[in-house]
Design a protein around this motif. Structure first.
Motif, short mmCIF file in Angstrom:
data_model
loop_
_atom_site.label_atom_id
_atom_site.label_comp_id
_atom_site.label_asym_id
_atom_site.label_seq_id
_atom_site.Cartn_x
_atom_site.Cartn_y
_atom_site.Cartn_z
N HIS A 123 0.84 -1.21 0.00
CA HIS A 123 0.00 0.00 0.00
C HIS A 123 0.87 1.25 0.00
O HIS A 123 0.55 2.24 -0.67
N THR A 124 1.95 1.22 0.74
CA THR A 124 2.84 2.39 0.81
C THR A 124 3.44 2.66 -0.57
O THR A 124 3.51 3.81 -1.00
N LEU A 125 3.87 1.60 -1.25
CA LEU A 125 4.49 1.76 -2.56
C LEU A 125 3.50 2.23 -3.61
O LEU A 125 3.90 2.80 -4.63
N GLU A 126 2.20 2.00 -3.38
CA GLU A 126 1.17 2.46 -4.33
C GLU A 126 1.01 3.97 -4.32
O GLU A 126 0.48 4.56 -5.25
N HIS A 127 1.46 4.62 -3.26
CA HIS A 127 1.32 6.07 -3.12
C HIS A 127 2.70 6.71 -3.30
O HIS A 127 3.52 6.70 -2.40
N GLU A 128 2.90 7.25 -4.50
CA GLU A 128 4.21 7.74 -4.90
C GLU A 128 4.77 8.78 -3.93
O GLU A 128 5.95 8.72 -3.56
N ASN A 129 3.96 9.74 -3.51
CA ASN A 129 4.45 10.78 -2.60
C ASN A 129 4.88 10.20 -1.26
O ASN A 129 5.90 10.61 -0.70
N LEU A 130 4.11 9.24 -0.76
CA LEU A 130 4.45 8.61 0.51
C LEU A 130 5.72 7.79 0.37
O LEU A 130 6.61 7.84 1.22
N GLU A 131 5.83 7.04 -0.72
CA GLU A 131 7.01 6.22 -0.97
C GLU A 131 8.25 7.13 -1.02
O GLU A 131 9.27 6.85 -0.39
N LYS A 132 8.15 8.22 -1.77
CA LYS A 132 9.27 9.16 -1.93
C LYS A 132 9.66 9.76 -0.57
O LYS A 132 10.85 9.83 -0.24
N THR A 133 8.68 10.19 0.19
CA THR A 133 8.94 10.78 1.51
C THR A 133 9.63 9.78 2.44
O THR A 133 10.59 10.13 3.14
N LEU A 134 9.15 8.53 2.44
CA LEU A 134 9.76 7.51 3.30
C LEU A 134 11.21 7.23 2.89
O LEU A 134 12.08 7.07 3.74
N HIS A 135 11.46 7.16 1.58
CA HIS A 135 12.84 6.93 1.11
C HIS A 135 13.74 8.08 1.53
O HIS A 135 14.87 7.86 1.97
N GLU A 136 13.26 9.32 1.36
CA GLU A 136 14.05 10.48 1.77
C GLU A 136 14.34 10.44 3.26
O GLU A 136 15.46 10.73 3.70
N LYS A 137 13.34 10.07 4.04
CA LYS A 137 13.50 9.99 5.49
C LYS A 137 14.54 8.92 5.85
O LYS A 137 15.41 9.14 6.69
N MET A 138 14.45 7.75 5.20
CA MET A 138 15.40 6.67 5.49
C MET A 138 16.81 7.06 5.06
O MET A 138 17.78 6.81 5.78
N ASP A 139 16.93 7.70 3.89
CA ASP A 139 18.24 8.16 3.44
C ASP A 139 18.82 9.18 4.40
O ASP A 139 20.00 9.14 4.72
N GLY A 140 17.98 10.08 4.87
CA GLY A 140 18.43 11.09 5.85
C GLY A 140 18.90 10.44 7.13
O GLY A 140 19.91 10.83 7.71
N ASN A 141 18.18 9.42 7.59
CA ASN A 141 18.58 8.71 8.82
C ASN A 141 19.90 7.97 8.62
O ASN A 141 20.72 7.91 9.52
N LYS A 142 20.10 7.38 7.43
CA LYS A 142 21.36 6.68 7.15
C LYS A 142 22.52 7.66 7.19
O LYS A 142 23.58 7.36 7.73
N LYS A 143 22.33 8.83 6.60
CA LYS A 143 23.38 9.84 6.60
C LYS A 143 23.68 10.30 8.01
O LYS A 143 24.83 10.50 8.39
N MET A 144 22.62 10.47 8.83
CA MET A 144 22.83 10.89 10.22
C MET A 144 23.56 9.81 10.99
O MET A 144 24.45 10.10 11.78
N ASP A 145 23.20 8.54 10.77
CA ASP A 145 23.88 7.43 11.45
C ASP A 145 25.34 7.39 11.04
O ASP A 145 26.23 7.16 11.87
N GLY A 146 25.62 7.64 9.76
CA GLY A 146 27.02 7.66 9.28
C GLY A 146 27.80 8.78 9.93
O GLY A 146 28.96 8.61 10.30
N ASN A 147 27.18 9.95 10.09
CA ASN A 147 27.86 11.06 10.74
C ASN A 147 28.12 10.79 12.21
O ASN A 147 29.15 11.19 12.74
N LYS A 148 27.20 10.11 12.87
CA LYS A 148 27.39 9.77 14.27
C LYS A 148 28.57 8.85 14.45
O LYS A 148 29.36 8.99 15.37
N LYS A 149 28.71 7.88 13.54
CA LYS A 149 29.82 6.93 13.61
C LYS A 149 31.15 7.63 13.39
O LYS A 149 32.16 7.31 14.00
N MET A 150 31.14 8.64 12.50
CA MET A 150 32.37 9.35 12.19
C MET A 150 32.79 10.22 13.37
O MET A 150 33.96 10.47 13.57
N ASP A 151 31.81 10.74 14.14
CA ASP A 151 32.12 11.62 15.26
C ASP A 151 32.83 10.89 16.37
O ASP A 151 33.56 11.48 17.15
N HIS A 152 32.62 9.60 16.51
CA HIS A 152 33.20 8.85 17.64
C HIS A 152 34.59 8.53 17.40
O HIS A 152 35.45 8.27 17.03
#
Length: 152
Positions: A123-152
């Motif tokens: 159902h999520t993939l059927e709604h393009e805007n929702l799918e896009k928003t979720l991917h952007e959110k997950m990509d943003g979280n991955k980048k934040m997790d990568g930055n956290k690892k680099m800070d340590h």
């Protein structure tokens, strides 16, 4: 003095009479509602009379037990009736806060059942805007997790 006593007795008698009439009327209504055919007439009147129905619903909404009964019956009926389910879904989506609260409560249920997770993803993939928003959110979280690892 006699006039005052007569007035006082008259007021006391009137009070007793009105009180007795009110008690008699209350018990007669209770007695009347013991008859299933009378119950049906009252319920039909309440359902068909818009203002009376609104008053009844408002009264039920003031009572936790009655509210629980309403929700239970509504959800049970919607599970078996696609038209009612659609109406319920439409009502929930009108209120974003309710939609968010509902989603929050359903996420653990979805996560616990694989087939629900698959359906939710579909159902999520059927709604393009929702799918896009979720991917952007997950990509943003991955980048934040990568930055956290680099800070340590």
């Amino acid at each position: 003095m006699k006039t005052k006593i007569k007035k006082a007795i008259g007021i006391v008698l009137a009070t007793f009479t009105l009180s007795a009439c009110a008690q008699k009327q209350e018990s007669s209504v209770k007695d009347m509602l013991k008859d299933p055919s009378q119950q049906e007439k009252v319920l039909t009147l309440m359902v068909e009379d818009h203002d009376l129905g609104k008053k009844y619903i408002a009264k039920m909404m003031e009572n936790d037990h009655a509210t629980g009964m309403i929700v239970d019956e509504l959800v049970r009926a919607a599970a078996n009736d696609t038209i009612l389910a659609g109406k319920l879904s439409e009502m929930i989506t009108r209120y974003p806060d309710l939609m968010l609260l509902t989603t929050h409560h359903f996420m653990p249920v979805i996560a616990a059942h694989g087939e629900l997770s698959d359906t939710f993803c579909d159902h999520t993939l059927e709604h393009e805007n929702l799918e896009k928003t979720l991917h952007e959110k997950m990509d943003g979280n991955k980048k934040m997790d990568g930055n956290k690892k680099m800070d340590h």
